[in-house]
Design a protein around this motif. Sequence first.
Motif, PDB file in Angstrom:
ATOM      1  N   LEU A  52       0.846  -1.189   0.000  1.00 35.81           N
ATOM      2  CA  LEU A  52       0.000   0.000   0.000  1.00 35.81           C
ATOM      3  C   LEU A  52       0.885   1.244   0.000  1.00 35.81           C
ATOM      4  O   LEU A  52       1.865   1.317   0.742  1.00 35.81           O
ATOM      5  CB  LEU A  52      -0.898   0.010   1.237  1.00 35.81           C
ATOM      6  N   ALA A  53       0.549   2.195  -0.852  1.00 34.44           N
ATOM      7  CA  ALA A  53       1.258   3.475  -0.894  1.00 34.44           C
ATOM      8  C   ALA A  53       0.225   4.573  -1.109  1.00 34.44           C
ATOM      9  O   ALA A  53      -0.321   4.701  -2.195  1.00 34.44           O
ATOM     10  CB  ALA A  53       2.290   3.484  -2.019  1.00 34.44           C
ATOM     11  N   PRO A  54      -0.077   5.361  -0.081  1.00 31.42           N
ATOM     12  CA  PRO A  54      -1.209   6.282  -0.161  1.00 31.42           C
ATOM     13  C   PRO A  54      -0.953   7.586  -0.893  1.00 31.42           C
ATOM     14  O   PRO A  54      -1.895   8.311  -1.206  1.00 31.42           O
ATOM     15  CB  PRO A  54      -1.517   6.566   1.312  1.00 31.42           C
TER      16      PRO A  54
ATOM     17  N   ASN B  25     -12.620  10.227   4.228  1.00 32.51           N
ATOM     18  CA  ASN B  25     -11.362  10.504   3.544  1.00 32.51           C
ATOM     19  C   ASN B  25     -10.591  11.626   4.241  1.00 32.51           C
ATOM     20  O   ASN B  25      -9.372  11.552   4.411  1.00 32.51           O
ATOM     21  CB  ASN B  25     -11.638  10.882   2.087  1.00 32.51           C
ATOM     22  N   LYS B  26     -11.315  12.657   4.664  1.00 30.58           N
ATOM     23  CA  LYS B  26     -10.672  13.781   5.359  1.00 30.58           C
ATOM     24  C   LYS B  26     -10.052  13.329   6.675  1.00 30.58           C
ATOM     25  O   LYS B  26      -8.932  13.721   7.013  1.00 30.58           O
ATOM     26  CB  LYS B  26     -11.699  14.887   5.621  1.00 30.58           C
ATOM     27  N   LYS B  27     -10.765  12.492   7.416  1.00 29.77           N
ATOM     28  CA  LYS B  27     -10.242  12.018   8.700  1.00 29.77           C
ATOM     29  C   LYS B  27      -9.073  11.049   8.496  1.00 29.77           C
ATOM     30  O   LYS B  27      -8.193  10.938   9.350  1.00 29.77           O
ATOM     31  CB  LYS B  27     -11.353  11.353   9.510  1.00 29.77           C
ATOM     32  N   ASN B  28      -9.074  10.360   7.373  1.00 31.39           N
ATOM     33  CA  ASN B  28      -8.054   9.351   7.091  1.00 31.39           C
ATOM     34  C   ASN B  28      -6.780   9.990   6.540  1.00 31.39           C
ATOM     35  O   ASN B  28      -5.690   9.791   7.083  1.00 31.39           O
ATOM     36  CB  ASN B  28      -8.615   8.329   6.095  1.00 31.39           C
ATOM     37  N   ILE B  29      -6.907  10.766   5.470  1.00 26.97           N
ATOM     38  CA  ILE B  29      -5.715  11.329   4.822  1.00 26.97           C
ATOM     39  C   ILE B  29      -5.806  12.839   4.602  1.00 26.97           C
ATOM     40  O   ILE B  29      -5.016  13.412   3.850  1.00 26.97           O
ATOM     41  CB  ILE B  29      -5.424  10.615   3.478  1.00 26.97           C
ATOM     42  N   ASN B  30      -6.761  13.490   5.272  1.00 21.13           N
ATOM     43  CA  ASN B  30      -6.880  14.954   5.250  1.00 21.13           C
ATOM     44  C   ASN B  30      -7.091  15.523   3.854  1.00 21.13           C
ATOM     45  O   ASN B  30      -6.601  16.605   3.528  1.00 21.13           O
ATOM     46  CB  ASN B  30      -5.646  15.597   5.900  1.00 21.13           C
TER      47      ASN B  30
END
Length: 302
Positions: free
Chosen positions: A81-83, A110-115
Amino acid sequence: MAINLPGNVTIIEVGPRDGLQNEKGFIPTEVKKQFIGALRDAGIWEMELTSFVSPKWVPQMADAAEIVSGSPEGLLRSIVLAPNKKGIERVQETSCKAVAVFVGVSNTFNKKNINKTTAESMDELRPLIGELKAKGYFVRACISTAWHCPYEGKISEEDTLRLCSDFAESGVDELSVADTIGMAVPTEAYSLFAKLKACLPEILLTAHFHDTRKLALANILASMQAGIDRFDSSAGGLGGCPFAPGATGNVATEDVVYMLERMGIETGISLEKLMGAVELVRPHVSRSIESMYYKMHIGAGA
């Protein structure tokens, strides 16, 4: 009445990555390598090995490069995995040729996960996917909160289909469609996958179910009836999502394999060897092994 079922199913084992990434105590790198090797010996050909994420945010994955370099031979796909761009650049410094990216259908998740919002994430990922494909990488897109979100509630099926189509147009090879908080029911699983099969017939479609409400096996059956023959699962049912309150682990690989084999559907996986892999990692994880197959065959004496 005839049931539409595949003759064989591919299991993508996500235990080494999704199953271990949120463990608070660092699991020794050598144990992770042994776990991956044991899973391969059990007959698993596709596996998520690790994540190239910031060690500050996910300390468990700080040894990602070493895990990749020590991965066993013979895997059809060793997926990492590479976000984001930085993670993908780190992957390209290794021998790995299969990369997973992820986006939530839900903007709030999505905001809470990766802003980033879902749209912002896609804007960043499209050119990166193009670069990876140009360099010969296999690209897997993980679609979080495909049916329900812990913050926004029920997700519109049209929104999920739109995001999946966007990824397909970007050139990904596979879509892993996730019931992140384990709220989907079989009718919802069937409906979404039937539509995805119809509108994206050329792409690999994989179902990723969490077993929060003990519906994962029922959802797998419904997905097979919609034409799906690829499923993510985690040995021992390990895993969960820190950004999804109440979400328990992924569906246990051993429970999936047991059900499928009893139904005459081949997986190529040895349950005995799979249990050996679970026993190998069990002393190093904080949560108990809750799969029914484990409890019935090993747990009573563990």
